[in-house]
Design a protein around this motif. Structure first.
Motif, mmCIF file in Angstrom:
data_model
loop_
_atom_site.group_PDB
_atom_site.id
_atom_site.type_symbol
_atom_site.label_atom_id
_atom_site.label_comp_id
_atom_site.label_asym_id
_atom_site.label_seq_id
_atom_site.Cartn_x
_atom_site.Cartn_y
_atom_site.Cartn_z
ATOM 1 N N ASN A 1 -1.533 -4.363 9.922
ATOM 2 C CA ASN A 1 -1.282 -2.598 10.700
ATOM 3 C C ASN A 1 -1.182 -2.739 11.396
ATOM 4 O O ASN A 1 -0.281 -1.426 10.963
ATOM 5 C CB ASN A 1 -2.983 -1.756 9.325
ATOM 6 C CG ASN A 1 -2.943 -1.953 7.786
ATOM 7 O OD1 ASN A 1 -1.743 -1.563 7.006
ATOM 8 N ND2 ASN A 1 -3.927 -1.449 6.900
ATOM 9 N N GLU B 1 -6.993 1.297 14.071
ATOM 10 C CA GLU B 1 -7.602 0.298 13.138
ATOM 11 C C GLU B 1 -7.779 -1.156 12.605
ATOM 12 O O GLU B 1 -7.137 -1.776 13.863
ATOM 13 C CB GLU B 1 -5.835 0.297 11.850
ATOM 14 C CG GLU B 1 -5.227 -0.263 11.228
ATOM 15 C CD GLU B 1 -6.368 -0.455 10.139
ATOM 16 O OE1 GLU B 1 -5.638 0.906 9.284
ATOM 17 O OE2 GLU B 1 -6.933 -1.106 9.645
ATOM 18 N N GLY C 1 -9.042 4.237 11.195
ATOM 19 C CA GLY C 1 -8.627 3.618 9.841
ATOM 20 C C GLY C 1 -7.286 4.192 8.870
ATOM 21 O O GLY C 1 -6.694 4.267 7.741
ATOM 22 N N ASN D 1 -12.467 -1.684 15.567
ATOM 23 C CA ASN D 1 -13.691 -1.476 14.252
ATOM 24 C C ASN D 1 -14.256 0.015 14.113
ATOM 25 O O ASN D 1 -15.266 0.417 15.595
ATOM 26 C CB ASN D 1 -14.855 -2.418 14.608
ATOM 27 C CG ASN D 1 -15.481 -2.907 13.095
ATOM 28 O OD1 ASN D 1 -15.405 -2.021 12.637
ATOM 29 N ND2 ASN D 1 -15.518 -3.700 12.970
ATOM 30 N N LEU D 2 -14.279 0.278 13.012
ATOM 31 C CA LEU D 2 -15.183 1.726 12.953
ATOM 32 C C LEU D 2 -16.491 1.656 13.391
ATOM 33 O O LEU D 2 -16.674 2.637 14.065
ATOM 34 C CB LEU D 2 -14.977 2.073 11.761
ATOM 35 C CG LEU D 2 -15.930 2.723 10.842
ATOM 36 C CD1 LEU D 2 -15.853 4.842 11.517
ATOM 37 C CD2 LEU D 2 -15.786 3.210 9.452
ATOM 38 N N TYR E 1 1.036 -1.253 -0.212
ATOM 39 C CA TYR E 1 -0.231 -0.108 0.053
ATOM 40 C C TYR E 1 0.852 1.830 0.029
ATOM 41 O O TYR E 1 0.885 2.010 -0.252
ATOM 42 C CB TYR E 1 -1.291 0.411 1.284
ATOM 43 C CG TYR E 1 -1.558 0.876 0.969
ATOM 44 C CD1 TYR E 1 -3.395 0.825 0.320
ATOM 45 C CD2 TYR E 1 -1.846 2.237 2.307
ATOM 46 C CE1 TYR E 1 -4.378 1.963 0.383
ATOM 47 C CE2 TYR E 1 -2.709 3.513 2.161
ATOM 48 C CZ TYR E 1 -3.502 3.229 1.868
ATOM 49 O OH TYR E 1 -4.644 3.872 1.945
ATOM 50 N N ASN F 1 -0.846 4.645 6.359
ATOM 51 C CA ASN F 1 -0.367 5.980 6.272
ATOM 52 C C ASN F 1 -0.441 7.118 7.769
ATOM 53 O O ASN F 1 -1.201 7.009 8.342
ATOM 54 C CB ASN F 1 -1.851 6.523 6.163
ATOM 55 C CG ASN F 1 -1.739 8.156 5.561
ATOM 56 O OD1 ASN F 1 -0.235 8.781 5.533
ATOM 57 N ND2 ASN F 1 -3.012 8.963 4.973
ATOM 58 N N PHE G 1 -9.174 9.391 6.768
ATOM 59 C CA PHE G 1 -9.036 9.545 5.686
ATOM 60 C C PHE G 1 -8.952 7.902 4.424
ATOM 61 O O PHE G 1 -8.378 7.621 5.115
ATOM 62 C CB PHE G 1 -7.444 9.841 5.333
ATOM 63 C CG PHE G 1 -6.943 11.754 5.615
ATOM 64 C CD1 PHE G 1 -7.733 12.105 6.512
ATOM 65 C CD2 PHE G 1 -5.615 12.016 5.485
ATOM 66 C CE1 PHE G 1 -7.905 13.033 6.803
ATOM 67 C CE2 PHE G 1 -5.237 13.377 5.784
ATOM 68 C CZ PHE G 1 -6.590 14.074 6.239
ATOM 69 N N TYR H 1 2.376 6.247 -1.130
ATOM 70 C CA TYR H 1 3.323 7.144 -0.181
ATOM 71 C C TYR H 1 4.245 7.175 -0.808
ATOM 72 O O TYR H 1 5.323 8.168 0.418
ATOM 73 C CB TYR H 1 3.072 6.821 0.947
ATOM 74 C CG TYR H 1 1.129 6.947 1.654
ATOM 75 C CD1 TYR H 1 0.578 8.623 0.982
ATOM 76 C CD2 TYR H 1 0.346 6.296 1.711
ATOM 77 C CE1 TYR H 1 -0.615 7.935 0.751
ATOM 78 C CE2 TYR H 1 -1.340 6.104 1.760
ATOM 79 C CZ TYR H 1 -1.741 7.451 1.749
ATOM 80 O OH TYR H 1 -2.970 7.555 1.450
#
Ligand SMILES: C[S@@+](CC[C@H](N)C(=O)[O-])C[C@H]1O[C@@H](n2cnc3c(N)ncnc32)[C@H](O)[C@@H]1O
Length: 262
Positions: A94, A89, A67, A143-144, A26, A71, A165, A31
């Motif tokens: 990640n 996350e 999330g 979890n979002l 990713y 990044n 983002f 990035y």
């Protein structure tokens, strides 16, 4: 819908094995170098948070990047203002990657910090914010869709500033889930909290390493109408020129900065 899924069938967030998300792949896709679109986003978020804290001086207690993935730059934008930043996350891969960046993050991120350093609040942290970053960020598996829900003490956890983002629209093809994701992020913020949220516009889904991931097809009007319910001052802007794309399968990005309604 993800390319390849049956017509009419949504690919929901829970249908995806997020532990297959490859953080290195990713980063290579997005990035490894600072792209002009990310520079534009960083500059706008820097000015939004810088302006907020010039008017409201003093550190806030906590920030959250929802999330986070691999990044680091959303967390950078909150670094001068927070004692603690939760990197929230769902993918174990990640979370492990973020833990590994705490002691000393990779040099590829230095140009991202250099954009922020043009503003005084960030400049005060100097050219190398590694020590501060390591002390401040807390990667957390979560979890979002659980954000904003009451915890064991009956109270929902809330943060004083936040970023999200390329998440709510980039984890499901379902517009209902997209809207729920935005609502959960907004409900995790304290009244008056400054925030920044970025969205891929009209994304068809994306590939990371050998795995495909879903996205929902959202445009500026959808984002504006949704966020206005939570933040009266929000005014989303379009980022990126057609034809100048680094990420395939989308038409641009949408950046929304504002303050959570009281
Ligand atoms: C497109 S990536 C965006 C990563 C990063 N925020 C960025 O700016 O590049 C979407 C991220 O959302 C994470 N994610 C997927 N489902 C989630 C969920 N239910 N709760 C929290 N994070 C989730 C993924 O693991 C991935 O890191």
């Amino acid at each position: 819908m993800t390319p390849g899924s049956p017509a009419g069938a949504d690919k929901l967030n829970a249908d995806v094995d997020w532990d297959n998300f490859d953080p290195q792949a990713y980063i290579r896709n997005n990035y490894l170098v600072l792209h002009p679109d990310d520079e534009e986003i960083l500059s706008a978020v820097r000015d939004h948070f810088g302006d907020h804290f010039r008017r409201n001086p003093g550190p806030v207690a906590t920030g959250i990047d929802v999330g986070a993935g691999p990044n680091l730059y959303p967390a950078f934008t909150m670094l001068p203002w927070c004692d603690e930043i939760t990197l929230y996350e769902w993918s174990a891969a990640n979370v492990a990657h973020l833990e590994g960046q705490r002691a000393s993050f990779d040099p590829d991120w230095d140009p991202f910090w250099d954009v922020l350093r043009k503003e005084d609040g960030y400049a005060r942290l100097g050219a190398d914010p590694r020590a501060r970053f390591g002390q401040t960020v807390r990667p957390r598996h979560g979890n979002l869709y659980d954000l904003g829900e009451p915890g064991p003490n009956g109270e929902a956890e809330r943060w004083a500033m936040g970023t999200m983002f390329f998440v709510a629209e980039s984890i499901t093809t379902s517009l209902d889930e997209f809207r729920r994701g935005v609502s959960c992020f907004m409900n995790a913020l304290e009244p008056g909290a400054p925030f920044a949220a970025a969205f891929m516009e009209h994304s068809l889904g994306y590939q990371v390493g050998v795995h495909d991931f879903p996205a929902s097809d959202v445009g500026e009007q959808e984002v504006r109408n949704l966020l206005k319910q939570y933040a009266g001052d929000v005014d989303p802007i379009h980022i990126g020129k057609p034809g100048g794309l680094v990420r395939e399968g989308y038409t641009g990005m949408i950046l929304a900065c504002g303050h959570r309604n009281d």
